[in-house]
Design a protein around this motif. Structure first.
Motif: not given
Length: 147
Positions: A28-29, A38-39, A60-62, A77-78
């Motif tokens: 992830w960048t 988030s992404g 999902t990254l927060v 991360i979920t």
């Protein structure tokens, strides 16, 4: 890997690779400038229309970047897997984060627990890449599916 030519403040981009492959590692960048962001990454089998039946997975990254005199990076991360979507995933996966043009934080947290600083990086640690002027975080391998 393809990267965006333009990125906005706090944008999160993911570079897993080609469709139809289950990747054991994902990078992830996190582009600098926002205190939080988030992404999401969408995955399916890459070959069929099974995603129309809901056979897919999302990760999902927060993140939150605390400022002040002791900056902290906090990452969560979920992975959400719908019925049948687990077929598109490897059993475990390692996530790494790259924060370009970011000074080193005082500490890095993953799901609230601190990660150790390492001179050259490695599993469950972070390091500062002076050549690329980037913070690089390698999270511990995590399960992508239920046991």
């Amino acid at each position: 890997p393809r990267r965006p030519l333009f990125s906005s403040t706090g944008e999160v981009a993911v570079s897993p690779g080609l469709a139809g492959e289950a990747y054991a590692a994902v990078e992830w960048t996190l582009y600098p400038g926002a205190a939080a962001g988030s992404g999401s990454m969408y995955e399916d089998d890459g070959e069929t229309y099974a995603y129309l039946r809901g056979d897919l997975a999302t990760s999902t990254l927060v993140f939150a970047m605390g400022g002040g005199t002791s900056p902290t990076l906090d990452v969560n991360i979920t992975v959400a897997v719908s019925a049948g979507g687990a077929a598109a995933l490897p059993r475990t996966r390692t996530h790494s984060l790259r924060l370009p043009n970011t000074p080193p934080p005082t500490r890095v947290l993953f799901n609230g627990a601190p990660l150790g600083k390492s001179r050259f990086g490695g599993p469950a640690s972070w390091h500062y890449d002076g050549d690329d002027v980037a913070v690089v975080v390698t999270l511990p391998p995590s399960r992508t599916t239920d046991p």
